[in-house]
Motif scaffolding. Sequence first.
Motif, PDB file in Angstrom:
ATOM      1  N   THR A  90     104.706  25.176  22.084  1.00 14.97           N
ATOM      2  CA  THR A  90     105.849  25.279  22.997  1.00 14.97           C
ATOM      3  C   THR A  90     106.068  26.712  23.480  1.00 14.97           C
ATOM      4  O   THR A  90     106.782  26.925  24.451  1.00 14.97           O
ATOM      5  CB  THR A  90     107.130  24.767  22.316  1.00 14.97           C
ATOM      6  N   ALA A  91     105.465  27.672  22.819  1.00 11.62           N
ATOM      7  CA  ALA A  91     105.537  29.069  23.258  1.00 11.62           C
ATOM      8  C   ALA A  91     104.546  29.266  24.404  1.00 11.62           C
ATOM      9  O   ALA A  91     103.693  28.415  24.653  1.00 11.62           O
ATOM     10  CB  ALA A  91     105.186  30.001  22.094  1.00 11.62           C
ATOM     11  N   GLY A 134      87.412  22.536  15.196  1.00 15.27           N
ATOM     12  CA  GLY A 134      87.215  22.736  13.768  1.00 15.27           C
ATOM     13  C   GLY A 134      87.674  24.081  13.241  1.00 15.27           C
ATOM     14  O   GLY A 134      87.800  24.268  12.034  1.00 15.27           O
ATOM     15  N   THR A 135      87.934  25.043  14.117  1.00 12.84           N
ATOM     16  CA  THR A 135      88.406  26.362  13.695  1.00 12.84           C
ATOM     17  C   THR A 135      89.835  26.237  13.175  1.00 12.84           C
ATOM     18  O   THR A 135      90.660  25.568  13.791  1.00 12.84           O
ATOM     19  CB  THR A 135      88.377  27.353  14.879  1.00 12.84           C
ATOM     20  N   ASP A 136      90.121  26.891  12.041  1.00 13.84           N
ATOM     21  CA  ASP A 136      91.473  26.788  11.502  1.00 13.84           C
ATOM     22  C   ASP A 136      92.084  28.167  11.272  1.00 13.84           C
ATOM     23  O   ASP A 136      91.432  29.187  11.435  1.00 13.84           O
ATOM     24  CB  ASP A 136      91.500  25.967  10.215  1.00 13.84           C
ATOM     25  N   GLY A 137      93.356  28.143  10.933  1.00 16.69           N
ATOM     26  CA  GLY A 137      94.084  29.372  10.681  1.00 16.69           C
ATOM     27  C   GLY A 137      95.566  29.078  10.566  1.00 16.69           C
ATOM     28  O   GLY A 137      95.965  27.932  10.365  1.00 16.69           O
ATOM     29  N   TYR A 138      96.362  30.119  10.713  1.00 17.29           N
ATOM     30  CA  TYR A 138      97.814  29.999  10.546  1.00 17.29           C
ATOM     31  C   TYR A 138      98.540  30.368  11.832  1.00 17.29           C
ATOM     32  O   TYR A 138      98.228  31.375  12.461  1.00 17.29           O
ATOM     33  CB  TYR A 138      98.273  30.919   9.412  1.00 17.29           C
ATOM     34  N   ALA A 139      99.521  29.541  12.194  1.00 14.69           N
ATOM     35  CA  ALA A 139     100.330  29.789  13.390  1.00 14.69           C
ATOM     36  C   ALA A 139     101.791  29.878  12.997  1.00 14.69           C
ATOM     37  O   ALA A 139     102.219  29.269  11.990  1.00 14.69           O
ATOM     38  CB  ALA A 139     100.122  28.667  14.407  1.00 14.69           C
ATOM     39  N   ARG A 140     102.567  30.600  13.779  1.00 13.12           N
ATOM     40  CA  ARG A 140     104.006  30.689  13.532  1.00 13.12           C
ATOM     41  C   ARG A 140     104.666  29.357  13.862  1.00 13.12           C
ATOM     42  O   ARG A 140     104.417  28.772  14.921  1.00 13.12           O
ATOM     43  CB  ARG A 140     104.635  31.780  14.399  1.00 13.12           C
ATOM     44  N   ILE A 141     105.532  28.914  12.982  1.00 15.03           N
ATOM     45  CA  ILE A 141     106.262  27.659  13.178  1.00 15.03           C
ATOM     46  C   ILE A 141     107.085  27.715  14.464  1.00 15.03           C
ATOM     47  O   ILE A 141     107.174  26.734  15.181  1.00 15.03           O
ATOM     48  CB  ILE A 141     107.169  27.371  11.966  1.00 15.03           C
ATOM     49  N   ALA A 142     107.642  28.866  14.774  1.00 21.10           N
ATOM     50  CA  ALA A 142     108.492  29.023  15.952  1.00 21.10           C
ATOM     51  C   ALA A 142     107.761  28.744  17.261  1.00 21.10           C
ATOM     52  O   ALA A 142     108.400  28.475  18.275  1.00 21.10           O
ATOM     53  CB  ALA A 142     109.097  30.426  15.978  1.00 21.10           C
ATOM     54  N   ASP A 143     106.435  28.787  17.256  1.00 15.39           N
ATOM     55  CA  ASP A 143     105.639  28.564  18.468  1.00 15.39           C
ATOM     56  C   ASP A 143     105.248  27.108  18.666  1.00 15.39           C
ATOM     57  O   ASP A 143     104.579  26.780  19.651  1.00 15.39           O
ATOM     58  CB  ASP A 143     104.363  29.415  18.423  1.00 15.39           C
ATOM     59  N   LEU A 144     105.640  26.240  17.732  1.00  9.07           N
ATOM     60  CA  LEU A 144     105.141  24.856  17.718  1.00  9.07           C
ATOM     61  C   LEU A 144     106.263  23.846  17.667  1.00  9.07           C
ATOM     62  O   LEU A 144     107.370  24.140  17.193  1.00  9.07           O
ATOM     63  CB  LEU A 144     104.231  24.659  16.503  1.00  9.07           C
ATOM     64  N   TRP A 145     105.965  22.628  18.103  1.00 10.38           N
ATOM     65  CA  TRP A 145     106.899  21.507  17.973  1.00 10.38           C
ATOM     66  C   TRP A 145     106.162  20.360  17.315  1.00 10.38           C
ATOM     67  O   TRP A 145     104.990  20.113  17.584  1.00 10.38           O
ATOM     68  CB  TRP A 145     107.404  21.066  19.352  1.00 10.38           C
ATOM     69  N   GLY A 146     106.877  19.659  16.426  1.00 14.09           N
ATOM     70  CA  GLY A 146     106.294  18.507  15.753  1.00 14.09           C
ATOM     71  C   GLY A 146     106.360  18.620  14.246  1.00 14.09           C
ATOM     72  O   GLY A 146     105.703  17.873  13.530  1.00 14.09           O
ATOM     73  N   LEU A 147     107.163  19.540  13.757  1.00 13.52           N
ATOM     74  CA  LEU A 147     107.313  19.737  12.309  1.00 13.52           C
ATOM     75  C   LEU A 147     108.634  19.193  11.823  1.00 13.52           C
ATOM     76  O   LEU A 147     109.622  19.264  12.472  1.00 13.52           O
ATOM     77  CB  LEU A 147     107.237  21.216  11.964  1.00 13.52           C
TER      78      LEU A 147
END
Length: 147
Positions: A90-91, A134-147
């Motif tokens: 969403t960011a 397949g690439t993974d990592g960590y994203a800021r929760i504030a940038d996403l919707w669906g949690l």
Amino acid sequence: MRPLVVALALAVGLTSLCAQSLEFRSVKETGVALYEAPALNANKLFLVSRYYPVEVLSAQKEWARVRDATGGIAWIPASALSNQRWLLVTAERAEVRAGASDSAALRFAVPRDGVLELTEAPKAGWVKVRHRDGTDGYARIADLWGL
């Protein structure tokens, strides 16, 4: 004494209501219609693509009443939903890093309206995600919707 018991019962009830988790699911097919009512002959509001996350508000037989990232509420056939969890960016841009920190190396970035698969429960403002490649990592929760 009686008002105290009532107040305590009310507080416990409200606490358990607030503690209930939201149910998010993702669309498992491309081009699924969201409807105004739980019927195939109801007005189609719009189409959503595969992996698009929705919040399930209620279920009724073969239909689910859902909310999307914009707050819109509609009906979708329950069979079109997957238990696999995807998150919507969403960011303007979500940066996915090697670790759960702004100082961790940048692995990749995803523009607004892109999707990432949820792979671990969120913690401390970050969530572990995987790109469709397949690439993974960590994203800021504030940038996403669906949690």
